[in-house]
Design an enzyme around this catalytic site. Structure first.
Site, PDB file in Angstrom:
ATOM      1  N   CYS A  27       0.838  -1.216   0.000  1.00 26.42           N
ATOM      2  CA  CYS A  27       0.000   0.000   0.000  1.00 26.42           C
ATOM      3  C   CYS A  27       0.869   1.261   0.000  1.00 26.42           C
ATOM      4  O   CYS A  27       0.526   2.259  -0.640  1.00 26.42           O
ATOM      5  CB  CYS A  27      -0.914   0.017   1.223  1.00 26.42           C
ATOM      6  N   ASP A 120     -20.739  12.997 -14.458  1.00 23.61           N
ATOM      7  CA  ASP A 120     -22.163  12.784 -14.191  1.00 23.61           C
ATOM      8  C   ASP A 120     -22.377  11.940 -12.926  1.00 23.61           C
ATOM      9  O   ASP A 120     -23.498  11.522 -12.636  1.00 23.61           O
ATOM     10  CB  ASP A 120     -22.830  12.093 -15.399  1.00 23.61           C
TER      11      ASP A 120
HETATM   12  C1  BEZ Z   1       0.524  -4.764   1.758  1.00 25.61           C
HETATM   13  O1  BEZ Z   1       0.106  -3.646   1.503  1.00 25.61           O
HETATM   14  O2  BEZ Z   1       1.726  -5.012   1.728  1.00 25.61           O
HETATM   15  C2  BEZ Z   1      -0.433  -5.867   2.072  1.00 25.61           C
HETATM   16  C3  BEZ Z   1      -1.584  -5.594   2.780  1.00 25.61           C
HETATM   17  C4  BEZ Z   1      -2.457  -6.649   3.073  1.00 25.61           C
HETATM   18  C5  BEZ Z   1      -2.152  -7.924   2.652  1.00 25.61           C
HETATM   19  C6  BEZ Z   1      -1.010  -8.171   1.926  1.00 25.61           C
HETATM   20  C7  BEZ Z   1      -0.136  -7.140   1.637  1.00 25.61           C
END
Ligand code: BEZ
Length: 209
Positions: A27, A120
């Protein structure tokens, strides 16, 4: 951090995308890339808004990590809002939870959903990735280029299309109509079937009426 209606205002496009959890490795790389590309989204009149089941304070602290991961100047501001859906209202309503991916207490996490919303306020495209696969934000820009072009022109974009490449004439347009619609010309590829469905035209750069 911001109201979705405010973010996806009447003239803008919006990308609402969820991630499983703050302070996780994949992430961090994803939101880092989205932050780097935020001027490219703005140029296309697209507002980014991220979302996870973490709280506001976590988002604030994590956004500093993301900017450090990007080697941004210390103190630089994170360029788009992150929704704190810690009561899990939106993830449930929008079907973003991944039943296979749970946190240490057994609560399901949000998957990597991407919703592209038009001016929209209608959903134009959704892509769903599992938590273990990071997204490609260049691809998200590419599909936005196609969505914006095809919103205003009666064309379709082929595989791996990029801005400036030729586009395709959709099957609903007759040969006769194609002549007037595409003054730059239509090239039809000859195929063994003899059917004239593989038709290309240069990318229009004006809105068709
Ligand atoms: C990650 O962002 O590294 C991750 C988050 C949840 C599960 C697996 C990877």
């Amino acid at each position: 951090m911001s109201d979705i209606n405010e973010v996806c205002s009447s003239i803008s496009w919006g990308v609402l995308f969820s991630h499983p959890r703050d302070f996780t490795p994949v992430c961090t790389t994803e939101l880092g890339r989205a932050a780097q590309l935020s001027p490219d989204f703005s140029r296309r009149n697209v507002k980014l808004i991220a979302l996870s089941v973490d709280g506001l304070e976590e988002h604030h602290d994590w956004s500093k990590d993301i900017m450090a991961y990007n080697n941004a100047e210390p103190g630089s501001e994170f360029p788009f809002p992150i929704v704190a859906d810690d009561r899990r209202e939106l993830v449930e309503k929008l079907g973003m939870l991944d039943p296979e991916e749970k946190d240490r207490s057994g609560m399901p996490l949000s998957a990597r959903c991407v919703f592209v919303i038009g001016p929209d306020k209608k959903l134009k495209l959704s892509i769903l990735y599992p938590a273990t696969t990071g997204r490609n934000f260049d691809e998200i820009l590419r599909v936005i280029d196609s969505l914006q072009l095809t919103a205003h022109n009666r064309v379709a974009t082929p595989v791996d299309w990029r801005t400036g490449d030729s586009v395709m004439v959709p099957p609903s347009i007759s040969e006769q109509e194609a002549v007037t619609l595409f003054p730059a010309g239509v090239y039809t590829k000859h195929l063994p079937s003899g059917k004239k469905y593989l038709r290309y035209t240069p990318q229009p750069n004006t809105h068709q009426q």
